[in-house]
Design a protein around this motif. Structure first.
Motif, PDB file in Angstrom:
ATOM      1  N   PHE A   1       9.778  99.485 102.044  1.00  0.00           N
ATOM      2  CA  PHE A   1       9.806  99.440 103.497  1.00  0.00           C
ATOM      3  C   PHE A   1       8.535  98.790 104.029  1.00  0.00           C
ATOM      4  O   PHE A   1       7.568  98.580 103.291  1.00  0.00           O
ATOM      5  CB  PHE A   1       9.965 100.849 104.081  1.00  0.00           C
ATOM      6  CG  PHE A   1       8.765 101.738 103.887  1.00  0.00           C
ATOM      7  CD1 PHE A   1       7.835 101.904 104.896  1.00  0.00           C
ATOM      8  CD2 PHE A   1       8.578 102.416 102.689  1.00  0.00           C
ATOM      9  CE1 PHE A   1       6.726 102.717 104.721  1.00  0.00           C
ATOM     10  CE2 PHE A   1       7.471 103.240 102.501  1.00  0.00           C
ATOM     11  CZ  PHE A   1       6.547 103.387 103.522  1.00  0.00           C
TER      12      PHE A   1
ATOM     13  N   THR B   1      10.786  96.076 110.183  1.00  0.00           N
ATOM     14  CA  THR B   1      11.885  96.417 109.288  1.00  0.00           C
ATOM     15  C   THR B   1      12.176  95.229 108.390  1.00  0.00           C
ATOM     16  O   THR B   1      12.356  94.115 108.859  1.00  0.00           O
ATOM     17  CB  THR B   1      13.147  96.777 110.091  1.00  0.00           C
ATOM     18  OG1 THR B   1      12.845  97.870 110.951  1.00  0.00           O
ATOM     19  CG2 THR B   1      14.284  97.160 109.152  1.00  0.00           C
TER      20      THR B   1
ATOM     21  N   VAL C   1      14.575  94.628  98.965  1.00  0.00           N
ATOM     22  CA  VAL C   1      15.583  95.574  99.447  1.00  0.00           C
ATOM     23  C   VAL C   1      16.827  95.481  98.577  1.00  0.00           C
ATOM     24  O   VAL C   1      17.411  96.497  98.171  1.00  0.00           O
ATOM     25  CB  VAL C   1      15.922  95.298 100.926  1.00  0.00           C
ATOM     26  CG1 VAL C   1      17.069  96.195 101.390  1.00  0.00           C
ATOM     27  CG2 VAL C   1      14.693  95.509 101.804  1.00  0.00           C
TER      28      VAL C   1
ATOM     29  N   THR D   1       3.868  96.166 103.283  1.00  0.00           N
ATOM     30  CA  THR D   1       4.980  96.476 102.383  1.00  0.00           C
ATOM     31  C   THR D   1       4.595  97.696 101.550  1.00  0.00           C
ATOM     32  O   THR D   1       3.549  97.712 100.901  1.00  0.00           O
ATOM     33  CB  THR D   1       5.305  95.283 101.476  1.00  0.00           C
ATOM     34  OG1 THR D   1       5.574  94.135 102.288  1.00  0.00           O
ATOM     35  CG2 THR D   1       6.504  95.583 100.597  1.00  0.00           C
TER      36      THR D   1
END
Length: 312
Positions: free
Chosen positions: A180, A185, A193, A298
């Motif tokens: 994340f 986002t 991801v 990150t």
């Protein structure tokens, strides 16, 4: 996982010399995709020297992140300790070096621990998913990085409960399978991801969840544990932090991910998800490029879960 024990631990494996770890047990390996695996087929990641190096980097990152080998408020001087899934055994060895009065037993499915170890640490081969041959009781049971390795978590928590002395503590460290960003986002199609999402899906298909941490509280309470708690720590992924210690942690975690990328995706993506060699190689190239971008903020989440067996 790797297994260890001591001559009074109740294990049926041959007892070890005081300063020698297990070196000749269960050496039947499977070679696939240029990597070495345990031959059981239940653990889909390598156990070769490249993977051992990665595990040791992760160990150093966790040690720097937490500043301690364990976080529970328990006095372990002179106490007996069990390390489940000890891997290279570095955590167990560090615990033994830190206090020679401790006795540490490390268990793993693969005998990949070093030959020379402190006299107060012993390694035994044990599949902790089967019936334990263990009869000794421990004051403290630790595991880290077992997500994706266990099929029946309630059963494992029950075994751990039975293996603890009254008042004994379990402590589990698990990195959650999601990346994340603290300031934005990440796009749903971000390669990092995608990596985590697909690894979770692969593990779901083989019945060994990569995301079992949300079940730990229920598993512990059903087994009889009390004083159940969980803390979530944020760990950087990449050397983007300005503070040196955080930078070092992030660099080690990113490096370990790069180092382990082939092993992470070989069986999971090709054998389980049915992808071609070319598809996986291209995907991994995108992952490496994303890590090289070193995007600020990150992060990974690391869960530290603890629980206590009541004094009976």
């Amino acid at each position: 996982m790797s297994e260890t024990g001591s001559t009074d631990s109740g294990y049926n494996e041959q007892p070890l010399d005081d300063q020698l770890s297990l070196t000749s047990v269960d050496l039947e390996y499977e070679w696939r995709y240029g990597r070495r695996y345990h031959n059981s087929g239940t653990y889909i990641y390598p156990n070769d020297e490249e993977e051992q190096e990665r595990l040791n980097v992760v160990h150093e990152a966790h040690l720097l992140l937490h500043g301690s080998l364990f976080l529970s408020s328990i006095d372990l001087a002179g106490r007996s300790i069990l390390d489940i899934g000890t891997g290279t055994g570095q955590w167990a060895i560090d615990m033994a070096d830190q206090d020679p009065s401790r006795t540490i037993v490390g268990l793993d499915i693969s005998p990949i621990q070093p030959e020379f170890v402190p006299p107060n640490v012993h390694f035994f081969v044990e599949n902790v998913e089967t019936d334990w041959r263990e009869t000794a009781k421990y004051h403290f049971i630790h595991f880290r990085g077992m997500s994706g390795s266990i099929q029946d978590w309630p059963s494992l928590f029950h075994k751990i409960y039975q293996a603890l002395k009254p008042g004994g503590v379990i402590e589990a460290h698990e990195t959650l399978p999601a990346v994340f960003s603290k300031n934005q986002t990440l796009a749903p199609d971000n390669p990092l991801v995608d990596l985590m999402r697909d690894l979770v899906r692969a593990h779901s298909q083989i019945g060994r969840r990569l995301d079992p941490v949300p079940t730990f509280r229920n598993c512990a309470e059903e087994a009889g544990f009390t004083d159940v708690s969980e803390e979530i720590y944020e760990a950087p992924l990449g050397d983007w932090p300005e503070e040196q210690q955080q930078k070092d942690i992030g660099e080690m975690l990113a490096s370990s991910l790069k180092m382990g990328l082939h092993g992470l995706t070989a069986k999971a993506f090709r054998d389980v998800l049915g992808r071609s060699k070319e598809e996986v190689e291209v995907f991994n190239a995108f992952i490496r490029r994303e890590l090289d971008r070193n995007l600020p903020m990150t992060m990974l989440h690391v869960s530290v879960f603890t629980a206590r067996k009541p004094n009976l």
